[in-house]
Design an enzyme around this catalytic site. Structure first.
Site, PDB file in Angstrom:
ATOM      1  CB  SER A  75      -0.948  -0.046   1.205  1.00 56.35           C
ATOM      2  OG  SER A  75      -1.926   0.950   1.106  1.00 56.35           O
ATOM      3  CG  ASP A  77      -4.345  -1.988   0.709  1.00 51.57           C
ATOM      4  OD1 ASP A  77      -3.434  -2.645   1.242  1.00 51.57           O
ATOM      5  OD2 ASP A  77      -4.340  -0.743   0.658  1.00 51.57           O
TER       6      ASP A  77
END
EC number: 3.1.1.4
Length: 807
Positions: free
Chosen positions: A520, A653
């Site tokens: 991320s 994610d």
């Protein structure tokens, strides 16, 4: 009561209307057969009404001699004679040139103007009356440039202020009005037009070349200055289109400085778009650039986006950051710092912004300056350090708080030998345990440690005690791995840790590590390292990015994030365009159940020798190869946090499966090396010797009262179930994405078993910070806690840097 009050006011107004002696009334001349004619001028007659004992002024209608308009009815003969003389002098050009005048409402307006403005010429009156036919009368034409009135203004001035473009055309074309005549204040028709509300008037004036366009008034302001001061953005646009000059100096500088002084963003943007050099112009009084005049973050950001020099100095040597600190403008300070302002710049008398901040009782500003690199031990021209400035503050609470703030990052107090400070004081201070240069056992940080003698001496704050000057051998025999956790905007914590490592080693992060893994926000930083972006630059980028990306409510629009990634990494850049160091980003393939971890690489993936995790009895699209994978898409896929952003295609994610990517990165490196050996390239394999794992800050642990979810039997149990479900859901998410705890323990144990040096750096934060936090003060405080953590763990940093620099 309010109703009766309004009724009384209405009745009073009506009574005044009918009792007004100057109320215009249509009359018949037969009503005045018995009256005596006192005077007669043209169509005007002054009559004495014997029965009423009044003097009436009657305008006989040129179209019907038997009818007319009574202009006033006065009881005083003297007043009647004065007003009759005034009316007989001013009215003829109007009733001779236009029949529109011969109406009660028009005559009422005209006679009121004559009485209220006795110094006006007939042309001034005609402008306010607004009847175009009147401007063809010879007498009105003859007074077109007259300034004989209390303001010294011409009829053209009045037309511009009124915003009447039709009357303006009549004055210019038929009356030949001059546009450069000034009034008593030195203002031309252009100044008046700016103060009006009709840009078309200004546009009409600008069609003809005139010195009035750039004329300065008695205050030194051109029409462009005045428009900027008043925030008339459209007026500024028209003036610039009429070739108004931007380089005329006013009392406060050029028009751009005026726009900045009054925070008129639109006006400033107009000027810069017309003349880009204005962004670097200096005012005459202070020698300051427009950035020095910025009073809020929006104005400063606008200038910096257009290329303004963030460290430009004024005549006194101060930068815009000095000025923002002196004015206690924290929002401006943050914008300047995030655009790369030098936090340690020396200004007037050698003062840095930190010297100035110490007297402002603004802890956030002091923290921000130190976090962005301000040195707390820099003396000014008088030998004063920022801590000494803090010790002189009259408020005891503020003084103690500031000095304690400095001590948390290693501030030591002692007297340097400088002019004006006695050596006796210096030696006495040097013997105090707080002033000792021995940092092996720093005193506990508490307000109780700050005695009176601690507040007086010149202080010297921390130096990075672990800075090493040696450079690493380019031909390392072992590999180094850097792992970066996910955490949204808290990636700033990782940046601050990397800045400390770079500062201590004197080597860029890219040259310290052979492998970089990120999830991320950590993935974005991994790509930034790959593309040689400095961490100081990325710190500013993150502060700027949050305001662009986190707008509105969750889930946020993906567009701003994607534009940011394209801007930073390029729209067409591929993962394999830069090959060193090797980089891997985690992503979650969500087009299957169970979901799978995917690594975005800048190298070819190792060939799998193990059986697939699941039977591939469904037709799934294979992932894009590294050579074809766009960098910005990889970053977007790794950072597609659920509920924050929509998925990027089939990717969610990477934090869902590997928020701390350490073990996954080590597994990848092992598989890569095994693949190299199988391919007969074992000589290229290097053993992993150092693993550095950086977190985004640990949230404080808090008690949870209930996670019980059950079938409720009454309203009270229903409330408990709802609350328990909420807490349970939060706990499940936290457990899935927890980068600390057992994930760190397992990584450390694995490294210890195979003889790898493992470093986990993750500061404890004082509060829980959301992934989409936008408050500058909150984020600065998190970075401050990171700085405190760096100081408290300086020995660990020193050991890490020594190992990283060793061959």
């Amino acid at each position: 009561m309010q109703f009766f009050g309004r009724l009384v006011n209405t009745l009073s107004s009506v009574t005044n209307l009918f009792s007004n002696p100057f109320r215009v009334k249509e009359v018949s001349l037969t009503d005045y057969v018995s009256s005596e004619r006192v005077r007669e001028e043209g169509q005007l007659i002054l009559l004495q009404n014997v029965s009423n004992r009044t003097w009436d002024c009657v305008l006989v209608s040129p179209r019907n001699p038997q009818s007319g308009f009574r202009l006033f009815q006065l009881e005083s003969e003297a007043d009647a004679l004065v007003n009759f003389q005034q009316f007989s002098s001013q009215l003829p050009p109007f009733y001779e040139s236009s029949v529109q005048v011969l109406h009660v409402e028009v005559l009422q307006h005209l006679t009121d103007l004559i009485r209220n403005h006795p110094s006006w010429t007939v042309t001034h009156l005609a402008v306010e009356l607004g009847i175009r036919e009147c401007f063809h009368h010879s007498r009105i034409i003859s007074c077109a440039n007259s300034t004989e009135n209390e303001e010294g203004c011409t009829p053209l001035h009045l037309a511009c202020r009124k915003g009447d473009s039709e009357i303006l055309v009549e004055l210019v074309q038929y009356c030949h009005a001059q546009m450069d005549v000034t009034d008593n204040k030195g203002e031309t028709a252009f100044h008046y037009a700016v103060q009006g509300d009709n840009p078309q008037v200004l546009q009409l004036l600008g069609k003809n070349a005139s010195a009035g366009l750039n004329q300065v008034n008695n205050q030194g302001l051109t029409p462009l200055h005045l428009a900027c001061k008043m925030g008339k953005q459209e007026m500024v646009r028209v003036l610039l289109l009429c070739n108004a000059r931007c380089n005329i100096m006013g009392p406060g500088g050029f028009p751009i400085h005026t726009a900045m002084k009054f925070s008129q963003k639109g006006c400033a943007e107009m000027i810069i778009s017309m003349d880009s050099n204005q962004i670097h112009s200096k005012d005459p009084r202070y020698g300051a650039s427009p950035l020095h005049w910025a009073k809020n973050a929006e104005m400063a950001r606008m200038l910096l986006k257009r290329g303004c020099d963030v460290d430009s100095t004024s005549s006194s040597g101060n930068t815009a950051l000095h000025v923002a600190v002196m004015r206690n403008r924290f929002d401006c300070v943050m914008v300047l710092l995030t655009y790369g302002a030098n936090a340690g710049a020396r200004g007037e008398h050698g003062n840095t912004p930190l010297h100035l901040a110490m007297s402002k009782d603004n802890m956030e500003m002091v923290k921000a300056l130190i976090v962005f690199g301000a040195e707390v031990d820099t003396p000014n021209d008088f030998g004063e350090t920022p801590a000494l400035i803090a010790s002189k503050i009259s408020k005891l609470i503020t003084r103690k708080a500031l000095l304690t703030l400095l001590k948390t990052v290693g501030a030591d107090h002692h007297f340097p030998i400088i002019q004006g400070v006695s050596t006796e004081q210096g030696s006495a201070a040097a013997t105090h345990p707080l002033f000792s240069l021995d940092r092996t056992q720093p005193p506990a940080i508490s307000l109780n440690n700050l005695e009176l003698q601690d507040l007086m001496p010149i202080s010297r704050a921390r130096k990075p005690a672990f800075i090493l000057s040696s450079m690493r051998d380019e031909k390392r025999s072992h590999d180094h791995l850097l792992c970066l956790d996910g955490g949204g905007v808290k990636g700033l914590v990782i940046i601050q840790l990397l800045i400390a490592i770079e500062k201590a080693s004197g080597v860029a992060t890219k040259d310290l590590f052979d492998w970089v893994a990120g999830t991320s926000t950590g993935g974005i930083l991994a790509l930034a390292i790959l593309h040689s972006k400095s961490m100081a630059y990325m710190r500013g980028v993150y502060f700027r990015m949050k305001d662009e990306v986190f707008r509105g409510s969750r889930p946020y629009e993906s567009g701003p994030l994607e534009e940011f990634l394209k801007r930073e990494f390029g729209e067409h850049t591929k993962m394999t365009d830069v090959k060193k160091p090797k980089v891997m980003l985690t992503g979650t393939l969500s087009d299957r159940q169970p979901a799978e971890l995917h690594l975005f690489r800048n190298y070819d993936a190792p060939e799998a020798v193990r059986e697939p995790r699941c039977n591939q009895n469904i037709n799934l699209k294979p992932p894009t190869q590294p050579a074809d994978q766009l960098v910005w898409r990889a970053a977007r896929s790794s950072g597609a946090a659920p509920t924050y952003f929509r998925p990027n295609g089939r990717f969610l994610d990477g934090g869902l499966l590997a928020n701390n990517p350490t073990l996954d990165a080590m597994t990848e490196i092992h598989e890569y090396n095994q693949d190299m050996i199988r391919k007969g390239q074992g000589n290229k394999v290097k053993k992993l010797s150092i693993v550095v794992s950086l977190g985004t800050g640990k949230s404080p642990q808090v008690p949870v009262t209930c996670v019980d979810v059950f079938r409720p039997s009454n309203p009270w149990e229903l409330a408990k179930t709802v609350f328990g479900a909420k807490e349970l859901g939060k706990m499940v998410v936290d457990c899935c994405t927890d980068p600390d705890g057992r994930a760190v323990d397992r990584a450390r144990a694995w490294c210890e078993m195979v003889g790898i040096q493992y470093f986990r750096l993750n500061p404890q934060l004082g509060s829980d910070i959301m992934l989409d936090e936008v408050s500058d003060a909150v984020l600065v405080n998190a970075l401050w806690e990171t700085e405190v953590y760096i100081y408290e763990h300086r020995e660990e940093f020193q050991k890490l840097v020594q190992l990283l620099l060793s061959p």
